[in-house]
Design a protein around this motif. Structure first.
Motif, PDB file in Angstrom:
ATOM      1  N   LEU A  18       0.856  -1.185   0.000  1.00 59.27           N
ATOM      2  CA  LEU A  18       0.000   0.000   0.000  1.00 59.27           C
ATOM      3  C   LEU A  18       0.887   1.227   0.000  1.00 59.27           C
ATOM      4  O   LEU A  18       1.966   1.217   0.568  1.00 59.27           O
ATOM      5  N   LYS A  19       0.381   2.309  -0.612  1.00 57.73           N
ATOM      6  CA  LYS A  19       1.156   3.544  -0.619  1.00 57.73           C
ATOM      7  C   LYS A  19       0.232   4.735  -0.424  1.00 57.73           C
ATOM      8  O   LYS A  19      -0.801   4.828  -1.082  1.00 57.73           O
ATOM      9  N   PRO A  20       0.611   5.661   0.474  1.00 59.19           N
ATOM     10  CA  PRO A  20      -0.132   6.917   0.545  1.00 59.19           C
ATOM     11  C   PRO A  20       0.070   7.673  -0.765  1.00 59.19           C
ATOM     12  O   PRO A  20       1.143   7.612  -1.358  1.00 59.19           O
ATOM     13  N   THR A  21      -0.950   8.373  -1.204  1.00 52.42           N
ATOM     14  CA  THR A  21      -0.852   9.045  -2.498  1.00 52.42           C
ATOM     15  C   THR A  21      -0.367  10.482  -2.406  1.00 52.42           C
ATOM     16  O   THR A  21       0.148  11.011  -3.367  1.00 52.42           O
ATOM     17  N   ARG A  22      -0.556  11.112  -1.256  1.00 55.11           N
ATOM     18  CA  ARG A  22      -0.130  12.505  -1.111  1.00 55.11           C
ATOM     19  C   ARG A  22       0.950  12.601  -0.035  1.00 55.11           C
ATOM     20  O   ARG A  22       0.999  11.806   0.889  1.00 55.11           O
ATOM     21  N   LYS A  23       1.799  13.631  -0.155  1.00 55.89           N
ATOM     22  CA  LYS A  23       2.892  13.821   0.796  1.00 55.89           C
ATOM     23  C   LYS A  23       2.373  13.986   2.220  1.00 55.89           C
ATOM     24  O   LYS A  23       2.918  13.410   3.152  1.00 55.89           O
ATOM     25  N   ASP A  24       1.308  14.766   2.411  1.00 59.71           N
ATOM     26  CA  ASP A  24       0.777  14.958   3.759  1.00 59.71           C
ATOM     27  C   ASP A  24       0.222  13.653   4.318  1.00 59.71           C
ATOM     28  O   ASP A  24       0.244  13.433   5.520  1.00 59.71           O
ATOM     29  N   GLU A  25      -0.232  12.744   3.450  1.00 59.84           N
ATOM     30  CA  GLU A  25      -0.676  11.435   3.914  1.00 59.84           C
ATOM     31  C   GLU A  25       0.507  10.608   4.422  1.00 59.84           C
ATOM     32  O   GLU A  25       0.363   9.859   5.372  1.00 59.84           O
ATOM     33  N   LYS A  26       1.654  10.743   3.775  1.00 61.82           N
ATOM     34  CA  LYS A  26       2.834   9.998   4.208  1.00 61.82           C
ATOM     35  C   LYS A  26       3.194  10.356   5.649  1.00 61.82           C
ATOM     36  O   LYS A  26       3.507   9.476   6.451  1.00 61.82           O
ATOM     37  N   GLU A  27       3.157  11.634   5.974  1.00 65.77           N
ATOM     38  CA  GLU A  27       3.492  12.062   7.337  1.00 65.77           C
ATOM     39  C   GLU A  27       2.466  11.539   8.334  1.00 65.77           C
ATOM     40  O   GLU A  27       2.820  11.072   9.421  1.00 65.77           O
ATOM     41  N   THR A  28       1.191  11.599   7.984  1.00 63.66           N
ATOM     42  CA  THR A  28       0.132  11.103   8.871  1.00 63.66           C
ATOM     43  C   THR A  28       0.250   9.600   9.056  1.00 63.66           C
ATOM     44  O   THR A  28       0.198   9.098  10.180  1.00 63.66           O
ATOM     45  N   VAL A  29       0.411   8.884   7.956  1.00 61.52           N
ATOM     46  CA  VAL A  29       0.535   7.428   8.023  1.00 61.52           C
ATOM     47  C   VAL A  29       1.778   7.043   8.813  1.00 61.52           C
ATOM     48  O   VAL A  29       1.762   6.110   9.620  1.00 61.52           O
ATOM     49  N   SER A  30       2.858   7.765   8.615  1.00 60.18           N
ATOM     50  CA  SER A  30       4.092   7.483   9.355  1.00 60.18           C
ATOM     51  C   SER A  30       3.870   7.608  10.861  1.00 60.18           C
ATOM     52  O   SER A  30       4.318   6.767  11.638  1.00 60.18           O
ATOM     53  N   GLN A  31       3.153   8.653  11.283  1.00 57.50           N
ATOM     54  CA  GLN A  31       2.863   8.829  12.707  1.00 57.50           C
ATOM     55  C   GLN A  31       1.936   7.727  13.228  1.00 57.50           C
ATOM     56  O   GLN A  31       2.117   7.228  14.340  1.00 57.50           O
ATOM     57  N   GLU A  32       0.953   7.361  12.431  1.00 61.27           N
ATOM     58  CA  GLU A  32       0.044   6.276  12.839  1.00 61.27           C
ATOM     59  C   GLU A  32       0.817   4.968  13.012  1.00 61.27           C
ATOM     60  O   GLU A  32       0.606   4.241  13.985  1.00 61.27           O
ATOM     61  N   ILE A  33       1.710   4.685  12.095  1.00 59.70           N
ATOM     62  CA  ILE A  33       2.526   3.476  12.182  1.00 59.70           C
ATOM     63  C   ILE A  33       3.428   3.545  13.406  1.00 59.70           C
ATOM     64  O   ILE A  33       3.553   2.570  14.158  1.00 59.70           O
ATOM     65  N   HIS A  34       4.059   4.684  13.605  1.00 58.97           N
ATOM     66  CA  HIS A  34       4.955   4.896  14.751  1.00 58.97           C
ATOM     67  C   HIS A  34       4.221   4.596  16.065  1.00 58.97           C
ATOM     68  O   HIS A  34       4.721   3.853  16.912  1.00 58.97           O
ATOM     69  N   TRP A  35       3.030   5.150  16.226  1.00 55.08           N
ATOM     70  CA  TRP A  35       2.281   4.967  17.464  1.00 55.08           C
ATOM     71  C   TRP A  35       1.746   3.543  17.606  1.00 55.08           C
ATOM     72  O   TRP A  35       1.772   2.974  18.697  1.00 55.08           O
ATOM     73  N   THR A  36       1.294   2.957  16.527  1.00 60.30           N
ATOM     74  CA  THR A  36       0.793   1.583  16.587  1.00 60.30           C
ATOM     75  C   THR A  36       1.928   0.615  16.893  1.00 60.30           C
ATOM     76  O   THR A  36       1.797  -0.268  17.758  1.00 60.30           O
ATOM     77  N   TYR A  37       3.031   0.774  16.204  1.00 61.43           N
ATOM     78  CA  TYR A  37       4.191  -0.098  16.401  1.00 61.43           C
ATOM     79  C   TYR A  37       4.738   0.045  17.826  1.00 61.43           C
ATOM     80  O   TYR A  37       4.970  -0.947  18.514  1.00 61.43           O
ATOM     81  N   GLY A  38       4.906   1.278  18.260  1.00 67.45           N
ATOM     82  CA  GLY A  38       5.433   1.499  19.611  1.00 67.45           C
ATOM     83  C   GLY A  38       4.504   0.982  20.694  1.00 67.45           C
ATOM     84  O   GLY A  38       4.949   0.365  21.669  1.00 67.45           O
ATOM     85  N   THR A  39       3.221   1.206  20.530  1.00 67.50           N
ATOM     86  CA  THR A  39       2.256   0.714  21.512  1.00 67.50           C
ATOM     87  C   THR A  39       2.281  -0.809  21.562  1.00 67.50           C
ATOM     88  O   THR A  39       2.284  -1.402  22.645  1.00 67.50           O
ATOM     89  N   SER A  40       2.339  -1.437  20.392  1.00 66.48           N
ATOM     90  CA  SER A  40       2.330  -2.901  20.361  1.00 66.48           C
ATOM     91  C   SER A  40       3.579  -3.500  21.001  1.00 66.48           C
ATOM     92  O   SER A  40       3.533  -4.610  21.533  1.00 66.48           O
ATOM     93  N   TRP A  41       4.691  -2.766  20.996  1.00 69.62           N
ATOM     94  CA  TRP A  41       5.908  -3.268  21.644  1.00 69.62           C
ATOM     95  C   TRP A  41       5.766  -3.314  23.163  1.00 69.62           C
ATOM     96  O   TRP A  41       6.599  -3.898  23.853  1.00 69.62           O
TER      97      TRP A  41
END
Length: 158
Positions: free
Chosen positions: A60-83
């Motif tokens: 999957l790929k975000p289509t807009r640059k601002d989506e990349k930053e949002t998705v990156s933060q969502e991944i960061h928080w999900t990944y960190g929380t799951s650890w």
């Protein structure tokens, strides 16, 4: 009550996992603050590795640059929380306090050092500058210590 002192293993596991998730949130908040301070000092831009890794794994790929930053933060928080969950499992297995925090740090950092290069989104640690390695280790230590302190505080009073 400290995890490992109950006679009901399902209750113990539930408490360990719940406390682990909360500790993971606290650890993620701590590493986020640590990284924000470091990026302000070093003028480093936010990492795109989380988006690149998830894009490769899930195709999957975000289509807009601002989506990349949002998705990156969502991944960061999900990944960190799951650890936080492995931190709870360590306690459930009887590993407590600073030994658990040290093992947690080792697992988190070793996973990053192997996973990101294997996905070809970051160079192997052998190709990184010593300063970058030290900064990365520091951030992950901040996460592990914060998660460990919060985990221990929660379970000590449970």
């Amino acid at each position: 009550m400290k995890i490992g002192k109950e006679e009901n293993p399902v209750k113990e596991l539930s408490l360990a996992l719940g406390a682990g998730v909360l500790a993971g949130i606290a650890g993620t908040a701590a590493i986020t603050i640590s990284q924000m301070i470091e990026m302000r000092i070093t003028k480093r831009k936010p990492s795109t590795a989380p988006v690149k890794a998830v894009s490769k794994v899930l195709k999957l790929k975000p289509t807009r640059k601002d989506e990349k930053e949002t998705v990156s933060q969502e991944i960061h928080w999900t990944y960190g929380t799951s650890w936080g969950i492995p931190r709870g499992l360590l306690a459930f297995a009887g590993v407590q306090s600073w030994p658990a925090t040290l093992l947690h740090f080792a697992a988190i950092w070793a996973t990053e050092l192997t996973m990101l290069p294997s996905l070809d989104v970051a160079p192997p640690v052998t190709e990184e500058e010593p300063k970058a390695i030290a900064i990365d280790a520091f951030h992950h230590a901040v996460y592990a210590v914060a998660a460990g302190l919060v985990y221990d505080a929660i379970t000590e009073k449970a």
